[in-house]
Design a protein around this motif. Structure first.
Motif, PDB file in Angstrom:
ATOM      1  N   VAL A   1       1.021  -1.162  -0.080  1.00  0.00           N
ATOM      2  CA  VAL A   1      -0.015  -0.007  -0.042  1.00  0.00           C
ATOM      3  C   VAL A   1       0.917   1.204   0.096  1.00  0.00           C
ATOM      4  O   VAL A   1       0.692   2.178  -0.815  1.00  0.00           O
ATOM      5  N   LYS A   2       1.958   1.103   0.690  1.00  0.00           N
ATOM      6  CA  LYS A   2       2.868   2.388   0.778  1.00  0.00           C
ATOM      7  C   LYS A   2       3.339   2.570  -0.717  1.00  0.00           C
ATOM      8  O   LYS A   2       3.419   3.904  -1.163  1.00  0.00           O
ATOM      9  N   ASN A   3       4.048   1.595  -1.202  1.00  0.00           N
ATOM     10  CA  ASN A   3       4.278   1.728  -2.529  1.00  0.00           C
ATOM     11  C   ASN A   3       3.174   2.442  -3.730  1.00  0.00           C
ATOM     12  O   ASN A   3       3.752   3.010  -4.732  1.00  0.00           O
ATOM     13  N   LEU A   4       2.017   1.709  -3.501  1.00  0.00           N
ATOM     14  CA  LEU A   4       0.996   2.184  -4.308  1.00  0.00           C
ATOM     15  C   LEU A   4       0.789   3.748  -4.034  1.00  0.00           C
ATOM     16  O   LEU A   4       0.478   4.356  -5.070  1.00  0.00           O
ATOM     17  N   MET A   5       0.801   4.211  -3.001  1.00  0.00           N
ATOM     18  CA  MET A   5       0.571   5.621  -2.640  1.00  0.00           C
ATOM     19  C   MET A   5       1.725   6.521  -3.072  1.00  0.00           C
ATOM     20  O   MET A   5       1.199   7.426  -3.703  1.00  0.00           O
ATOM     21  N   ILE A   6       2.849   5.883  -3.066  1.00  0.00           N
ATOM     22  CA  ILE A   6       4.089   6.777  -3.857  1.00  0.00           C
ATOM     23  C   ILE A   6       3.926   6.887  -5.285  1.00  0.00           C
ATOM     24  O   ILE A   6       3.962   7.809  -5.807  1.00  0.00           O
ATOM     25  N   ASP A   7       3.647   5.438  -5.681  1.00  0.00           N
ATOM     26  CA  ASP A   7       3.469   5.603  -7.476  1.00  0.00           C
ATOM     27  C   ASP A   7       2.286   6.496  -7.762  1.00  0.00           C
ATOM     28  O   ASP A   7       2.627   6.919  -8.700  1.00  0.00           O
ATOM     29  N   ARG A   8       1.102   6.347  -6.934  1.00  0.00           N
ATOM     30  CA  ARG A   8       0.244   7.131  -7.470  1.00  0.00           C
ATOM     31  C   ARG A   8       0.447   8.804  -7.453  1.00  0.00           C
ATOM     32  O   ARG A   8       0.177   9.377  -8.280  1.00  0.00           O
ATOM     33  N   ILE A   9       1.177   9.301  -6.372  1.00  0.00           N
ATOM     34  CA  ILE A   9       1.568  10.642  -6.403  1.00  0.00           C
ATOM     35  C   ILE A   9       2.336  10.998  -7.628  1.00  0.00           C
ATOM     36  O   ILE A   9       2.222  11.883  -8.425  1.00  0.00           O
ATOM     37  N   LEU A  10       3.365  10.014  -8.038  1.00  0.00           N
ATOM     38  CA  LEU A  10       4.410  10.276  -8.920  1.00  0.00           C
ATOM     39  C   LEU A  10       3.569  10.044 -10.409  1.00  0.00           C
ATOM     40  O   LEU A  10       3.836  10.838 -11.220  1.00  0.00           O
ATOM     41  N   LEU A  11       2.717   9.250 -10.524  1.00  0.00           N
ATOM     42  CA  LEU A  11       1.890   9.103 -11.868  1.00  0.00           C
ATOM     43  C   LEU A  11       1.127  10.539 -11.987  1.00  0.00           C
ATOM     44  O   LEU A  11       1.102  11.056 -13.220  1.00  0.00           O
ATOM     45  N   LEU A  12       0.535  10.826 -11.146  1.00  0.00           N
ATOM     46  CA  LEU A  12      -0.244  12.177 -10.991  1.00  0.00           C
ATOM     47  C   LEU A  12       0.669  13.532 -11.519  1.00  0.00           C
ATOM     48  O   LEU A  12       0.185  14.324 -12.083  1.00  0.00           O
ATOM     49  N   SER A  13       1.666  13.430 -10.820  1.00  0.00           N
ATOM     50  CA  SER A  13       2.579  14.425 -11.197  1.00  0.00           C
ATOM     51  C   SER A  13       3.002  14.460 -12.598  1.00  0.00           C
ATOM     52  O   SER A  13       3.283  15.452 -13.115  1.00  0.00           O
ATOM     53  N   GLU A  14       3.233  13.149 -13.127  1.00  0.00           N
ATOM     54  CA  GLU A  14       3.899  13.091 -14.343  1.00  0.00           C
ATOM     55  C   GLU A  14       2.581  13.579 -15.305  1.00  0.00           C
ATOM     56  O   GLU A  14       2.808  14.136 -16.376  1.00  0.00           O
ATOM     57  N   ALA A  15       1.507  13.078 -14.996  1.00  0.00           N
ATOM     58  CA  ALA A  15       0.389  13.599 -15.893  1.00  0.00           C
ATOM     59  C   ALA A  15       0.155  15.045 -15.982  1.00  0.00           C
ATOM     60  O   ALA A  15       0.052  15.506 -17.025  1.00  0.00           O
ATOM     61  N   LYS A  16       0.452  15.798 -14.843  1.00  0.00           N
ATOM     62  CA  LYS A  16       0.454  17.216 -14.946  1.00  0.00           C
ATOM     63  C   LYS A  16       1.755  17.730 -15.868  1.00  0.00           C
ATOM     64  O   LYS A  16       1.294  18.735 -16.595  1.00  0.00           O
TER      65      LYS A  16
END
Length: 330
Positions: free
Chosen positions: A76-91
């Protein structure tokens, strides 16, 4: 642990988009930060919320099995980290959420909660969080589609994949069998089970003495195949009970098993035909080879994409317990 990350990342976002549930929380002393990703905080409350969603999606009884808690926390920790990074990349890529699809989802919420007074009274306030989550989920799905895009493999690559993954293209051995099943209630007494064994042995003796198997099956069997003379058709490993498979491995055609105890009763089997396992020719499985290879290449591309995002990120973890006083599964 190899992750199907996108499904869980988007899934966590989707579940957290339900009315009354928000992902982002105000950072305060009462809600300690457990990690930062490029200075963006992940709070303990956010983690607890995400972990609860993960348990609902993953475990039927919403309880992590003993021995899997540490791995689940890490996941879950890794999923949350990846989620933030993916949204940042999308932006960074200036991607835009699919507003038409989001409007459709909101219409579904309106229909689903049409009878809810709480939804009617707080709809506009709730929609702020709901819409935010739906937009983020849309961006996550777009990022996955971009990251997983791989070129079609060449024929040479397909042939190499076929040769190095031959086990995926082997048709298993098939056995054609007949059966006579005398059903017994699992809770029946020992005497009832023994009576069924004795009856099965009498039937077997009659067949060995010349009685017709098909006729015996029609007269005595409780299996669905009885009306077909006990014909079960062709079965492969995995469809045949292990206790039966073990006994017929070396059987000759026409050979009969002794009475075998199964969960549902006592059975006799006869081996009628055996089709040996075979490797399908490449030309016959080109489409399957291409599908499997593209899926594998897509997974590898996705994993590589996430690794690259992490390489350029500043990720800091604190020593605070991510769940605080929350006990997993309680």
């Amino acid at each position: 642990m190899r992750l199907r990350q996108m499904g869980l990342i988007a899934g966590l976002s989707g579940l957290l988009a339900l009315p009354g549930v928000t992902w982002a929380q105000d950072v305060s002393a009462a809600d300690p930060v457990i990690a930062t990703v490029n200075a963006q905080p992940i709070t303990q409350k956010e983690f607890q919320q995400a972990f609860a969603v993960y348990m609902r999606k993953t475990y039927f009884h919403r309880k992590v099995p003993e021995g899997e808690v540490a791995g689940s926390l890490e996941l879950v920790k890794n999923l949350m980290i990846d989620r933030i990074l993916l949204l940042s990349e999308a932006k960074r890529r200036s991607l835009q959420a699919d507003e038409q699809a989001i409007a459709g989802m909101i219409a579904q919420y309106d229909a689903r909660y049409a009878g809810s007074e709480r939804w009617k009274e707080n709809r506009e306030t709730m929609l702020v969080g709901v819409t935010k989550q739906l937009r983020e989920q849309s961006l996550l799905e777009q990022m996955e589609k971009i990251a997983r895009l791989v070129p079609d493999p060449t024929e040479k690559q397909l042939r190499e994949y076929y040769l190095t993954h031959a086990n995926l293209f082997i048709e298993p051995e098939k056995l054609k069998m007949r059966t006579i099943l005398l059903k017994v209630d699992p809770a029946a007494s020992k005497e009832v089970w023994q009576a069924a064994r004795d009856e099965a042995q009498r039937i077997l003796n009659n067949i060995r003495a010349g009685a017709n198997f098909d006729e015996m099956a029609r007269l005595h069997s409780n299996d669905a195949s009885a009306e077909k003379g006990g014909d079960m058709g062709y079965l492969h490993k995995g469809m045949i009970p292990e206790s039966v498979q073990a006994k017929i491995e070396e059987f000759k055609l026409g050979e009969l098993t002794p009475p075998i105890t199964l969960l549902e009763g006592i059975a006799i089997f006869r081996l009628d035909d055996r089709i040996e396992s075979k490797l399908h020719a490449f030309e016959d499985v080109v489409a399957r080879t291409k599908d499997l290879m593209r899926r594998e290449l897509s997974d590898l591309a996705w994993e590589s994409f996430l690794k690259d995002l992490r390489k350029g990120a500043e990720i800091k973890l604190t020593q605070t317990s991510p769940l605080g006083n929350l006990v997993p599964g309680r």
